[in-house]
Design a protein around this motif. Structure first.
Motif, PDB file in Angstrom:
ATOM      1  N   THR A 211      -0.973 -21.899  40.573  1.00  0.00           N
ATOM      2  CA  THR A 211      -2.064 -22.790  40.170  1.00  0.00           C
ATOM      3  C   THR A 211      -2.240 -22.845  38.654  1.00  0.00           C
ATOM      4  OG1 THR A 211      -3.627 -20.962  40.396  1.00  0.00           O
ATOM      5  CG2 THR A 211      -3.351 -22.405  42.299  1.00  0.00           C
ATOM      6  N   VAL A 212      -1.249 -22.333  37.927  1.00  0.00           N
ATOM      7  CA  VAL A 212      -1.385 -22.224  36.475  1.00  0.00           C
ATOM      8  C   VAL A 212      -1.726 -23.565  35.822  1.00  0.00           C
ATOM      9  CG1 VAL A 212      -0.123 -21.787  34.325  1.00  0.00           C
ATOM     10  CG2 VAL A 212       0.091 -20.196  36.242  1.00  0.00           C
ATOM     11  N   GLU A 213      -1.026 -24.616  36.225  1.00  0.00           N
ATOM     12  CA  GLU A 213      -1.208 -25.918  35.559  1.00  0.00           C
ATOM     13  C   GLU A 213      -2.588 -26.519  35.809  1.00  0.00           C
ATOM     14  OE1 GLU A 213       0.748 -27.262  33.445  1.00  0.00           O
ATOM     15  OE2 GLU A 213       2.746 -26.399  33.760  1.00  0.00           O
ATOM     16  N   SER A 214      -3.271 -26.060  36.860  1.00  0.00           N
ATOM     17  CA  SER A 214      -4.587 -26.634  37.168  1.00  0.00           C
ATOM     18  C   SER A 214      -5.727 -25.710  36.754  1.00  0.00           C
ATOM     19  CB  SER A 214      -4.693 -26.966  38.653  1.00  0.00           C
ATOM     20  OG  SER A 214      -4.404 -25.823  39.428  1.00  0.00           O
ATOM     21  N   ARG A 215      -5.406 -24.696  35.944  1.00  0.00           N
ATOM     22  CA  ARG A 215      -6.433 -23.777  35.426  1.00  0.00           C
ATOM     23  C   ARG A 215      -6.394 -23.788  33.919  1.00  0.00           C
ATOM     24  NH1 ARG A 215      -7.561 -24.220  40.011  1.00  0.00           N
ATOM     25  NH2 ARG A 215      -7.494 -22.664  41.667  1.00  0.00           N
ATOM     26  N   PRO A 216      -7.498 -24.007  33.241  1.00  0.00           N
ATOM     27  CA  PRO A 216      -8.772 -24.457  33.821  1.00  0.00           C
ATOM     28  C   PRO A 216      -8.705 -25.943  34.157  1.00  0.00           C
ATOM     29  CG  PRO A 216      -8.969 -24.294  31.447  1.00  0.00           C
ATOM     30  CD  PRO A 216      -7.592 -23.817  31.794  1.00  0.00           C
ATOM     31  N   PRO A 217      -9.646 -26.432  34.975  1.00  0.00           N
ATOM     32  CA  PRO A 217      -9.611 -27.848  35.354  1.00  0.00           C
ATOM     33  C   PRO A 217      -9.794 -28.742  34.134  1.00  0.00           C
ATOM     34  CG  PRO A 217     -11.684 -26.847  36.024  1.00  0.00           C
ATOM     35  CD  PRO A 217     -10.795 -25.732  35.558  1.00  0.00           C
ATOM     36  N   PRO A 218      -9.073 -29.880  34.063  1.00  0.00           N
ATOM     37  CA  PRO A 218      -9.230 -30.789  32.928  1.00  0.00           C
ATOM     38  C   PRO A 218     -10.632 -31.380  32.900  1.00  0.00           C
ATOM     39  CG  PRO A 218      -7.979 -31.835  34.680  1.00  0.00           C
ATOM     40  CD  PRO A 218      -8.152 -30.396  35.075  1.00  0.00           C
ATOM     41  N   ARG A 219     -11.143 -31.568  31.727  1.00  0.00           N
ATOM     42  CA  ARG A 219     -12.483 -32.126  31.619  1.00  0.00           C
ATOM     43  C   ARG A 219     -12.436 -33.648  31.762  1.00  0.00           C
ATOM     44  NH1 ARG A 219     -14.211 -31.263  25.391  1.00  0.00           N
ATOM     45  NH2 ARG A 219     -13.342 -29.202  25.720  1.00  0.00           N
ATOM     46  N   ALA A 220     -13.462 -34.188  32.407  1.00  0.00           N
ATOM     47  CA  ALA A 220     -13.532 -35.643  32.613  1.00  0.00           C
ATOM     48  C   ALA A 220     -13.809 -36.339  31.285  1.00  0.00           C
ATOM     49  CB  ALA A 220     -14.618 -35.969  33.623  1.00  0.00           C
ATOM     50  N   ARG A 221     -13.132 -37.449  31.072  1.00  0.00           N
ATOM     51  CA  ARG A 221     -13.360 -38.209  29.835  1.00  0.00           C
ATOM     52  C   ARG A 221     -13.629 -39.665  30.138  1.00  0.00           C
ATOM     53  NH1 ARG A 221     -10.055 -34.573  27.510  1.00  0.00           N
ATOM     54  NH2 ARG A 221     -10.807 -33.600  25.616  1.00  0.00           N
ATOM     55  N   ARG A 222     -14.585 -40.208  29.453  1.00  0.00           N
ATOM     56  CA  ARG A 222     -14.871 -41.633  29.596  1.00  0.00           C
ATOM     57  C   ARG A 222     -14.075 -42.384  28.537  1.00  0.00           C
ATOM     58  NH1 ARG A 222     -19.283 -40.163  27.941  1.00  0.00           N
ATOM     59  NH2 ARG A 222     -19.909 -42.062  26.892  1.00  0.00           N
ATOM     60  N   PRO A 223     -13.737 -43.642  28.832  1.00  0.00           N
ATOM     61  CA  PRO A 223     -13.047 -44.444  27.812  1.00  0.00           C
ATOM     62  C   PRO A 223     -13.931 -44.618  26.585  1.00  0.00           C
ATOM     63  CG  PRO A 223     -13.762 -45.806  29.672  1.00  0.00           C
ATOM     64  CD  PRO A 223     -13.958 -44.377  30.077  1.00  0.00           C
ATOM     65  N   LEU A 224     -13.308 -44.615  25.413  1.00  0.00           N
ATOM     66  CA  LEU A 224     -14.080 -44.751  24.189  1.00  0.00           C
ATOM     67  C   LEU A 224     -14.471 -46.202  23.956  1.00  0.00           C
ATOM     68  CD1 LEU A 224     -11.950 -42.514  21.760  1.00  0.00           C
ATOM     69  CD2 LEU A 224     -13.820 -41.845  23.283  1.00  0.00           C
ATOM     70  N   PRO A 225     -15.757 -46.466  23.742  1.00  0.00           N
ATOM     71  CA  PRO A 225     -16.160 -47.832  23.396  1.00  0.00           C
ATOM     72  C   PRO A 225     -15.604 -48.225  22.031  1.00  0.00           C
ATOM     73  CG  PRO A 225     -18.015 -46.324  23.186  1.00  0.00           C
ATOM     74  CD  PRO A 225     -16.888 -45.548  23.805  1.00  0.00           C
ATOM     75  N   HIS A 226     -15.391 -49.520  21.842  1.00  0.00           N
ATOM     76  CA  HIS A 226     -14.859 -49.999  20.568  1.00  0.00           C
ATOM     77  C   HIS A 226     -15.907 -50.791  19.796  1.00  0.00           C
ATOM     78  CE1 HIS A 226     -12.804 -52.934  17.913  1.00  0.00           C
ATOM     79  NE2 HIS A 226     -12.088 -51.868  17.607  1.00  0.00           N
ATOM     80  N   GLN A 227     -15.848 -50.709  18.480  1.00  0.00           N
ATOM     81  CA  GLN A 227     -16.829 -51.364  17.632  1.00  0.00           C
ATOM     82  C   GLN A 227     -16.126 -51.928  16.406  1.00  0.00           C
ATOM     83  OE1 GLN A 227     -20.646 -48.965  17.718  1.00  0.00           O
ATOM     84  NE2 GLN A 227     -20.425 -49.247  15.528  1.00  0.00           N
ATOM     85  N   ASN A 228     -16.487 -53.175  16.050  1.00  0.00           N
ATOM     86  CA  ASN A 228     -16.004 -53.731  14.786  1.00  0.00           C
ATOM     87  C   ASN A 228     -17.042 -53.482  13.698  1.00  0.00           C
ATOM     88  OD1 ASN A 228     -13.378 -55.101  15.166  1.00  0.00           O
ATOM     89  ND2 ASN A 228     -14.522 -56.185  16.774  1.00  0.00           N
ATOM     90  N   VAL A 229     -16.572 -53.056  12.550  1.00  0.00           N
ATOM     91  CA  VAL A 229     -17.486 -52.754  11.447  1.00  0.00           C
ATOM     92  C   VAL A 229     -17.039 -53.521  10.207  1.00  0.00           C
ATOM     93  CG1 VAL A 229     -18.352 -50.934   9.916  1.00  0.00           C
ATOM     94  CG2 VAL A 229     -18.026 -50.464  12.356  1.00  0.00           C
ATOM     95  N   GLY A 230     -17.958 -54.218   9.588  1.00  0.00           N
ATOM     96  CA  GLY A 230     -17.682 -54.912   8.334  1.00  0.00           C
ATOM     97  C   GLY A 230     -18.061 -54.015   7.167  1.00  0.00           C
ATOM     98  N   VAL A 231     -17.158 -53.899   6.198  1.00  0.00           N
ATOM     99  CA  VAL A 231     -17.401 -53.028   5.048  1.00  0.00           C
ATOM    100  C   VAL A 231     -17.212 -53.825   3.767  1.00  0.00           C
ATOM    101  CG1 VAL A 231     -16.748 -50.876   3.902  1.00  0.00           C
ATOM    102  CG2 VAL A 231     -16.490 -51.094   6.388  1.00  0.00           C
ATOM    103  N   GLY A 232     -18.109 -53.645   2.812  1.00  0.00           N
ATOM    104  CA  GLY A 232     -18.027 -54.385   1.559  1.00  0.00           C
ATOM    105  C   GLY A 232     -17.563 -53.529   0.395  1.00  0.00           C
ATOM    106  N   ILE A 233     -16.519 -53.990  -0.292  1.00  0.00           N
ATOM    107  CA  ILE A 233     -16.148 -53.383  -1.566  1.00  0.00           C
ATOM    108  C   ILE A 233     -16.799 -54.260  -2.621  1.00  0.00           C
ATOM    109  CG2 ILE A 233     -14.267 -52.604  -3.041  1.00  0.00           C
ATOM    110  CD1 ILE A 233     -14.369 -51.239  -0.280  1.00  0.00           C
ATOM    111  N   VAL A 234     -18.038 -53.900  -2.954  1.00  0.00           N
ATOM    112  CA  VAL A 234     -18.868 -54.784  -3.772  1.00  0.00           C
ATOM    113  C   VAL A 234     -18.721 -54.439  -5.250  1.00  0.00           C
ATOM    114  CG1 VAL A 234     -21.179 -55.714  -4.122  1.00  0.00           C
ATOM    115  CG2 VAL A 234     -20.496 -54.875  -1.851  1.00  0.00           C
ATOM    116  N   ARG A 235     -18.240 -55.397  -6.029  1.00  0.00           N
ATOM    117  CA  ARG A 235     -18.041 -55.157  -7.460  1.00  0.00           C
ATOM    118  C   ARG A 235     -19.173 -55.770  -8.265  1.00  0.00           C
ATOM    119  NH1 ARG A 235     -12.625 -53.165  -7.599  1.00  0.00           N
ATOM    120  NH2 ARG A 235     -13.269 -52.587  -9.702  1.00  0.00           N
ATOM    121  N   ARG A 236     -19.518 -55.071  -9.333  1.00  0.00           N
ATOM    122  CA  ARG A 236     -20.487 -55.588 -10.289  1.00  0.00           C
ATOM    123  C   ARG A 236     -19.952 -55.212 -11.654  1.00  0.00           C
ATOM    124  NH1 ARG A 236     -26.988 -54.153 -10.379  1.00  0.00           N
ATOM    125  NH2 ARG A 236     -27.602 -55.770 -11.877  1.00  0.00           N
TER     126      ARG A 236
END
Length: 355
Positions: A211-236
């Motif tokens: 049973t080596v490969e099944s110890r310890p039990p793998p932890r459950a994972r949810r799919p990662l949500p995705h997000q778009n982020v706008g970033v400004g390289i603002v020059r002055r």
DNA sequence: AAGTCGGGGCT
DNA sequence: AGCCCAGACTT
């Protein structure tokens, strides 16, 4: 199972090994503490260069306590889980105030310090002070799960097993704990364990039962949500705008180029314009897309859309951000940035002053 | 008990 | 393209 025999095999195996943990054999509790906090959820190989640099920058606990958080975060840049740096810094100040700068030896007192949980308290107590305290990390958890074929390795069961080994009267607590962790990381690996080379192979219940490969039990994972982020390289003029993230939450206390989440129906450029007004209180003109970066965090994935932008009007008045600052791009290297921004940071800081 | 919190190395 | 790492803290 004969505890004495198990320990003899384990320590015999351990003695033949070369060290690969930078603080192995270290008994200065401050150094052990720094190393063990860095090693939380982070591979030793990743930690090693940070550990050396950090101790050169902050050689003693008082030196760390007197430093500004920004310096500590800069030393931590690239290692992730920045709350660890904040809590380590906080705890160093607490040790100065409460214990006169001496790291406490009692596990319960260690546990009460910010950023020190059950594992780290046991690690400091055993490695630095030689106390017979368990230090149960993911490696030890896996080793015991297999050695005793535990379906659900609960804390108390693991701790009891560790205390029994520590109480065998063989070997010092530091060696016992580090041997268990070494075994887990190099032999009793999560996948493809080297059972044929394991010094405890003849005692391993999971190996006997297949049973080596099944110890310890793998932890459950949810799919990662995705997000778009706008970033400004603002020059002055020759300056560029950066903002400091709030100290709590994701990337807390780090500096970033301002921006924010792209709402539905919005373009990344729209988001940059809106966020700069909402968060910083300035009007800008958004230009071309400079670079797109995909980055995965622990619980979400993001796509960062870096847009060039020009300052138009308004005074910066950091709202969501704790501070906003116009800086010479050549000084960007002085600030701690998230890894996902480092390619842009590097490009800007090397650029000759742009008009 | 489940969610939050980085980044990279290995398969 | 996942999986996991010398975990701790919050809710």
């Amino acid at each position: 199972m004969r505890t004495g025999l198990v320990i003899d095999r384990l320590l015999g195996w351990y003695r033949t090994r070369d060290r690969h943990v930078p603080w192995r054999g270290e008994t200065d509790p401050y150094c052990v503490w720094v190393g063990e906090v860095m090693a939380q959820q982070t591979r030793i190989g990743t930690v090693a260069p940070y550990y050396q640099r950090f101790l050169e920058r902050f050689p003693t606990l008082p030196a760390l306590a007197e430093a500004h958080l920004d310096e500590v975060l800069k030393a931590w840049q690239g290692m992730g889980y920045y709350g660890r740096a904040r809590r380590l810094h906080l705890a160093a100040r607490e040790v100065m105030a409460k214990y006169g700068g001496d790291v406490p030896e009692d596990p319960a007192e260690l546990l009460a310090l910010p950023g020190i949980g059950p594992y780290t308290a046991g690690a400091i107590a055993s490695l630095a002070f030689g106390r017979a305290e368990p230090a149960i990390d993911g490696n030890v958890r896996r080793v015991f799960s297999r050695l005793f074929d535990l379906e659900l390795p609960d804390r108390s069961r693991l701790e009891a097993a560790a205390r029994e080994l520590l109480a065998s009267g063989r070997g010092d607590a530091a060696s016992v704990n580090q041997a268990l962790m070494d075994l887990g990381s190099d032999v009793c690996r999560p996948r493809n364990p080297a059972c044929e080379a394991c010094p405890l192979g003849s005692f391993c219940l999971a190996r006997a039962r297949g049973t080596v490969e099944s110890r310890p039990p793998p932890r459950a994972r949810r799919p990662l949500p995705h997000q778009n982020v706008g970033v400004g390289i603002v020059r002055r003029g020759e300056l560029v705008l950066i903002a400091r993230r709030p100290e709590s939450g994701l990337l807390g206390g780090l500096w970033e180029f301002p921006g924010g989440k792209v709402e539905t129906g919005e373009s990344p450029a729209d988001a940059v314009r809106r966020e700069l007004m909402e968060e910083i209180g300035i009007e800008i003109e958004v230009g071309d897309l400079i670079e797109r970066i995909d980055h995965a965090y622990s619980h979400l994935r993001v796509t960062l859309h870096f847009h060039a932008a020009i300052y138009v009007a308004g005074e910066t008045q950091a709202r969501a951000a704790s501070e906003a600052r116009w800086v010479d791009p050549k000084t960007l290297g002085d600030y701690a940035f998230p890894a996902a921004s480092l390619s842009i940071v590097s490009r800007l800081s090397q650029q000759r002053a742009a008009g």
